[in-house]
Design an enzyme around this catalytic site. Structure first.
Site, PDB file in Angstrom:
ATOM      1  N   CYS A 173      65.985  27.332  41.190  1.00  0.00           N
ATOM      2  CA  CYS A 173      65.302  28.606  41.017  1.00  0.00           C
ATOM      3  C   CYS A 173      64.903  29.095  42.400  1.00  0.00           C
ATOM      4  O   CYS A 173      64.121  28.434  43.097  1.00  0.00           O
ATOM      5  CB  CYS A 173      64.076  28.441  40.123  1.00  0.00           C
ATOM      6  N   ASN A 200      73.789  27.706  39.747  1.00  0.00           N
ATOM      7  CA  ASN A 200      73.558  27.959  38.327  1.00  0.00           C
ATOM      8  C   ASN A 200      74.305  29.244  37.971  1.00  0.00           C
ATOM      9  O   ASN A 200      74.652  30.048  38.844  1.00  0.00           O
ATOM     10  CB  ASN A 200      72.058  28.041  37.996  1.00  0.00           C
ATOM     11  N   ASN A 209      72.566  33.274  32.961  1.00  0.00           N
ATOM     12  CA  ASN A 209      71.593  34.330  33.223  1.00  0.00           C
ATOM     13  C   ASN A 209      72.373  35.642  33.316  1.00  0.00           C
ATOM     14  O   ASN A 209      73.498  35.660  33.823  1.00  0.00           O
ATOM     15  CB  ASN A 209      70.869  34.069  34.540  1.00  0.00           C
ATOM     16  N   ASN A 234      63.130  31.796  43.417  1.00  0.00           N
ATOM     17  CA  ASN A 234      61.717  32.115  43.566  1.00  0.00           C
ATOM     18  C   ASN A 234      60.880  30.847  43.466  1.00  0.00           C
ATOM     19  O   ASN A 234      59.892  30.669  44.174  1.00  0.00           O
ATOM     20  CB  ASN A 234      61.274  33.119  42.497  1.00  0.00           C
ATOM     21  N   GLU A 287      66.891  35.614  31.741  1.00  0.00           N
ATOM     22  CA  GLU A 287      67.142  34.236  32.161  1.00  0.00           C
ATOM     23  C   GLU A 287      67.334  33.345  30.944  1.00  0.00           C
ATOM     24  O   GLU A 287      66.531  33.374  30.003  1.00  0.00           O
ATOM     25  CB  GLU A 287      65.985  33.709  33.009  1.00  0.00           C
ATOM     26  N   CYS A 342      64.163  37.050  39.523  1.00  0.00           N
ATOM     27  CA  CYS A 342      64.995  35.847  39.503  1.00  0.00           C
ATOM     28  C   CYS A 342      65.678  35.744  40.855  1.00  0.00           C
ATOM     29  O   CYS A 342      66.467  36.626  41.229  1.00  0.00           O
ATOM     30  CB  CYS A 342      66.028  35.909  38.381  1.00  0.00           C
ATOM     31  N   GLY A 343      65.366  34.696  41.608  1.00  0.00           N
ATOM     32  CA  GLY A 343      65.891  34.572  42.966  1.00  0.00           C
ATOM     33  C   GLY A 343      67.391  34.369  43.015  1.00  0.00           C
ATOM     34  O   GLY A 343      68.109  35.080  43.732  1.00  0.00           O
ATOM     35  N   THR A 344      67.893  33.384  42.258  1.00  0.00           N
ATOM     36  CA  THR A 344      69.338  33.177  42.249  1.00  0.00           C
ATOM     37  C   THR A 344      70.048  34.381  41.646  1.00  0.00           C
ATOM     38  O   THR A 344      71.165  34.720  42.040  1.00  0.00           O
ATOM     39  CB  THR A 344      69.704  31.897  41.470  1.00  0.00           C
ATOM     40  N   ASN A 396      63.050  25.186  32.574  1.00  0.00           N
ATOM     41  CA  ASN A 396      62.837  26.514  32.013  1.00  0.00           C
ATOM     42  C   ASN A 396      61.684  26.480  31.019  1.00  0.00           C
ATOM     43  O   ASN A 396      61.247  25.408  30.579  1.00  0.00           O
ATOM     44  CB  ASN A 396      64.106  27.002  31.316  1.00  0.00           C
TER      45      ASN A 396
END
Length: 314
Positions: free
Chosen positions: A102, A187, A220, A104, A244, A253-255, A93
């Site tokens: 992550c 995550n 997140n 993305n 995040e 944020c992908g996840t 991070n």
């Protein structure tokens, strides 16, 4: 890919002098990427935060080190289950803290490998990538990459089943704490449903939202507004903003998009679609639920990956 001429950028302690970097993003979620073929590059937390600083450094939501899996204990463990997972995505991070995954970032990571000739991946082909969140299978397409993010699960399954929410979230701009649902994508995420776009716009994410109960390792936080109608042409539609952990508000944020789709689909109940369109400030990503090879329900994330610049650290 758009690549600008190499530039020397003084952003990090001298231990990283001469290290080449690439800047890239996935729907505005941006990263500094470095390639470490020998596994000899050690990057401390303060170096990561210096590089990712948007005023005194290059500026990014995180730093990704591309390193052969065989050079890391975590990577060697994953190679035993999938020998093709030759590359490990070492993700940090912006504050220097280590993160599991992550969504993305892994697309941009694969695009870097492909663009620099370190990975051969034709349209429609897949590659296994090692991460601290396990092995992720990435498929290349004409307009980006799709990632099997693995199974999703409730953080507090008994509470979620009984109440459909499991926590409360306070955020600046919202008058009262809002109920939320905690989802793990490898995550942690906490998803808050808001009633209308005006509430989403009014939410201020300069400071971290307060989540109760507070997860041990932080979380997140996604604020989502289901579209009206929720489903269009068989695809669910959600607008999202995200805070995040270790970073702050990001453009994507992908996840988090996967967690937002999972929570909204759960709230929608029987008949909710498998495919979702998630609008984030940086663009649009796609989320799809499907049966995984382990018999569990998996989530796939699709979207673009862009490399914008290369340079050398001083």
């Amino acid at each position: 890919m758009t690549t600008q001429p190499d530039a020397l950028v003084s952003t990090a302690p001298t231990a990283l002098a001469g290290v080449a970097f690439t800047k890239g993003h996935g729907t505005g979620n941006d990263f500094v990427l470095v390639t470490d073929r020998t596994g000899s590059l050690e990057i401390a937390a303060d170096q990561v935060s210096a590089i990712c600083d948007r005023h005194r450094g290059i500026g990014a939501d995180g730093l990704i080190r591309a390193v052969p899996s065989r050079h890391l204990p975590e990577g060697r463990a994953l190679l035993r289950s999938d020998p093709s997972a030759e590359w490990f995505m070492d993700y940090r991070n912006a504050d220097g803290s280590v993160s599991e995954m992550c969504g993305n970032g892994v697309r941009v990571f694969v695009h870097l490998l492909v663009s620099t000739g370190l990975l051969a991946l034709a349209d429609g082909a897949t590659a296994s990538i090692a991460t601290r969140g396990g092995i992720k299978v990435v498929e290349r397409s004409a307009d980006g990459y799709s990632v099997d993010m693995g199974p999703w699960e409730f953080v507090y399954p008994d509470v979620a089943a009984a109440r459909a929410t499991d926590s409360l979230v306070e955020a600046s701009g919202l008058e009262v704490p809002r109920p939320a649902l905690s989802i793990s994508m490898g995550n942690p995420h906490t998803v808050v449903a808001l009633a209308e776009p005006a509430e989403l716009e009014a939410t201020r994410l300069f400071d971290a939202p307060v989540v109760q109960p507070a997860p041990v390792d932080g979380t997140n936080v996604e604020f989502v507004v289901p579209r009206d109608p929720l489903v269009h042409d068989g695809v669910g539609q959600v607008t999202m903003r995200v805070y995040e952990r270790g970073v702050g508000e990001t453009l994507s944020c992908g996840t988090g998009a996967c967690a937002a789709a999972a929570a909204t689909r759960f709230w929608a109940g029987a008949g909710a679609p498998l495919a979702w369109r998630i609008e984030v400030p940086g663009g649009v990503v796609g989320v799809r639920f499907h049966a995984g090879p382990d018999g569990r329900e998996h989530v796939s994330l699709s979207g673009p990956a862009v490399l914008v610049a290369t340079g050398t650290l001083l």
